[in-house]
Scaffold this motif. Structure first.
Motif, mmCIF file in Angstrom:
data_model
loop_
_atom_site.group_PDB
_atom_site.id
_atom_site.type_symbol
_atom_site.label_atom_id
_atom_site.label_comp_id
_atom_site.label_asym_id
_atom_site.label_seq_id
_atom_site.Cartn_x
_atom_site.Cartn_y
_atom_site.Cartn_z
ATOM 1 N N SER A 89 -3.687 -1.203 11.035
ATOM 2 C CA SER A 89 -3.490 0.238 10.950
ATOM 3 C C SER A 89 -2.550 0.732 12.045
ATOM 4 C CB SER A 89 -4.842 0.947 11.075
ATOM 5 O OG SER A 89 -4.683 2.348 11.184
ATOM 6 N N ASP A 143 -1.307 2.285 6.553
ATOM 7 C CA ASP A 143 -1.015 0.848 6.535
ATOM 8 C C ASP A 143 0.282 0.598 7.288
ATOM 9 O OD1 ASP A 143 -1.113 -1.882 5.833
ATOM 10 O OD2 ASP A 143 0.210 -1.515 4.131
ATOM 11 N N LYS A 188 0.846 -1.196 0.000
ATOM 12 C CA LYS A 188 0.000 0.000 0.000
ATOM 13 C C LYS A 188 0.884 1.249 0.000
ATOM 14 C CE LYS A 188 -3.905 -2.332 0.541
ATOM 15 N NZ LYS A 188 -5.012 -2.321 -0.446
ATOM 16 N N TYR A 194 -6.017 5.419 4.870
ATOM 17 C CA TYR A 194 -7.097 4.722 4.175
ATOM 18 C C TYR A 194 -8.385 4.822 4.986
ATOM 19 C CZ TYR A 194 -3.621 2.819 0.983
ATOM 20 O OH TYR A 194 -2.631 2.688 0.032
ATOM 21 N N ASP A 195 -9.470 5.106 4.270
ATOM 22 C CA ASP A 195 -10.762 5.292 4.932
ATOM 23 C C ASP A 195 -11.202 4.043 5.676
ATOM 24 O OD1 ASP A 195 -10.901 7.872 3.985
ATOM 25 O OD2 ASP A 195 -12.018 7.318 2.171
ATOM 26 N N GLU A 196 -10.956 2.850 5.116
ATOM 27 C CA GLU A 196 -11.368 1.632 5.795
ATOM 28 C C GLU A 196 -10.629 1.415 7.101
ATOM 29 O OE1 GLU A 196 -10.129 2.076 2.734
ATOM 30 O OE2 GLU A 196 -9.322 0.194 1.916
ATOM 31 N N LEU A 197 -9.467 2.064 7.253
ATOM 32 C CA LEU A 197 -8.735 1.997 8.510
ATOM 33 C C LEU A 197 -9.147 3.124 9.452
ATOM 34 C CD1 LEU A 197 -5.143 1.113 7.217
ATOM 35 C CD2 LEU A 197 -6.836 -0.433 8.193
ATOM 36 N N ARG A 198 -9.254 4.336 8.920
ATOM 37 C CA ARG A 198 -9.617 5.476 9.767
ATOM 38 C C ARG A 198 -11.024 5.339 10.335
ATOM 39 N NH1 ARG A 198 -8.311 11.052 6.840
ATOM 40 N NH2 ARG A 198 -9.629 10.080 5.226
ATOM 41 N N ASN A 199 -11.928 4.726 9.577
ATOM 42 C CA ASN A 199 -13.306 4.597 10.063
ATOM 43 C C ASN A 199 -13.425 3.614 11.216
ATOM 44 O OD1 ASN A 199 -14.132 6.408 8.089
ATOM 45 N ND2 ASN A 199 -14.658 4.801 6.607
ATOM 46 N N THR A 200 -12.425 2.761 11.390
ATOM 47 C CA THR A 200 -12.462 1.787 12.490
ATOM 48 C C THR A 200 -11.599 2.210 13.672
ATOM 49 O OG1 THR A 200 -10.684 0.526 11.420
ATOM 50 C CG2 THR A 200 -12.958 -0.135 10.930
ATOM 51 N N GLY A 221 -4.247 5.807 10.819
ATOM 52 C CA GLY A 221 -4.967 5.229 9.699
ATOM 53 C C GLY A 221 -4.100 4.856 8.518
ATOM 54 N N MET A 237 -6.255 -7.242 8.911
ATOM 55 C CA MET A 237 -7.537 -7.342 8.238
ATOM 56 C C MET A 237 -7.294 -7.529 6.748
ATOM 57 S SD MET A 237 -8.545 -3.305 8.733
ATOM 58 C CE MET A 237 -10.135 -3.481 7.941
#
Length: 314
Positions: free
Chosen positions: A95, A101, A66, A72-78, A99, A88
């Motif tokens: 992360s 990689d 990466k 990354y949004d999929e990391l920051r959102n969690t 957020g 994941m």
């Protein structure tokens, strides 16, 4: 008559020995040292670690799955104050606290760590050789003045000196760390080269060149300096390990580059100290990487020093 008969036989035997030596070839100190290192498990281990680290640092931008500088949004959102996502799909180590990689940043961080260590060591070697070279070549009041300056630097603990130099800059950057670590290593190389050159000044070939009226500059650059670089090269290998550790220490203390987007093992280690209870892996992986790399350079440098030591030749 006996002498006339034995003399040709003696000459033949000597000629045979010369032919054997010419066929086998004489081993220089460097070749003999490489042979001893190739039989040393410690040297092989250090060389393997060092080569793998250098290859990883060079190829890390291509190996990173990466982009290590984009959150990354999929990391920051969690992300949660008490939770940082672990492994994941698509993110091998999950992360970091921002957020990014984490695995990609670990890979690219090797390149930045190598740049800091090599740049600091090269600057320290260059400045140390200038000081030690002048002191060893001229002697007298020049030697006294330069060596008292190095004594002052050596009297201050290395890490404390590096912290003091880094604190002089208003804003910490990567070059702040490089300069601070480089200055710490200058007196070591200066005294080492100065001692080697003083030993060369008393050697027969230097005395002969002086008696023949060869210019001092020619004696220094053609006879004294080349024969004094061996210990400096060995020390540079050992200093590279301590430079990486000192640079990580400065970044950990917040005296290096404060940009959280930059991937460097020492900086990653420093920024993760507030999240040890949430995700300790953020500190463990950079710390382990620094320890392993420093160990590799130390093992290689110590093996090289022992291999080049004339007392160890058999």
């Amino acid at each position: 008559m006996t002498t006339q008969k034995t003399t040709p036989n003696l000459l033949k035997r000597k000629a045979g020995r010369i032919d054997e030596l010419s066929e086998s070839g004489g081993n220089s100190l460097a070749v003999d040292a490489m042979k001893r290192m190739s039989r040393s498990p410690v040297a092989i281990t250090g060389a393997v670690i060092t080569v793998l680290f250098v290859l990883l640092a060079i190829l890390s931008p291509f190996l990173a799955p990466k982009n290590p500088y984009i959150p990354y949004d999929e990391l920051r959102n969690t992300l949660r104050p008490d939770s940082i996502p672990g492994p994941m799909p698509g993110f091998l180590l999950g992360s970091d606290q921002n957020g990014y990689d984490f695995f990609s940043r670990l890979l690219v961080g090797s390149q930045q760590t190598l740049i800091v260590g090599v740049a600091a060591t090269l600057i320290g070697v260059l400045l140390g050789m200038i000081i030690g070279g002048f002191a060893g070549a001229f002697g007298g009041w020049v030697d006294t003045l330069l060596m008292r300056f190095t004594d002052i630097l050596l009297a201050i603990p290395s890490l404390l000196l590096a912290i003091s130099i880094a604190a002089l800059f208003l804003h910490g950057t990567q070059w702040t760390v490089i300069i601070a670590v480089a200055v710490v290593s200058v007196p070591v190389f200066a005294r080492l080269l100065r001692g080697a050159m003083l030993a060369q000044r008393a050697s027969d070939h230097v005395l002969a060149a002086t008696a023949l009226g060869v210019r001092r500059r020619t004696i220094v650059f053609r006879h004294m300096l080349p024969n004094s670089l061996g210990p400096v090269i060995v020390q540079a290998t050992l200093t590279l390990a301590t430079s990486i550790i000192d640079a990580a220490a400065l970044s950990f203390l917040g005296l290096g580059d404060s940009d959280p987007s930059r991937a460097e093992w020492g900086l990653m280690l420093g920024k993760s100290q507030s999240f040890l209870d949430v995700k300790p892996e953020l500190a463990f992986y950079p710390a382990i990487a620094i320890i392993v790399v420093a160990l590799g350079f130390t093992l290689l440098g110590e093996s090289l020093r022992e291999a080049l030591d004339p007392k160890n030749r058999r």
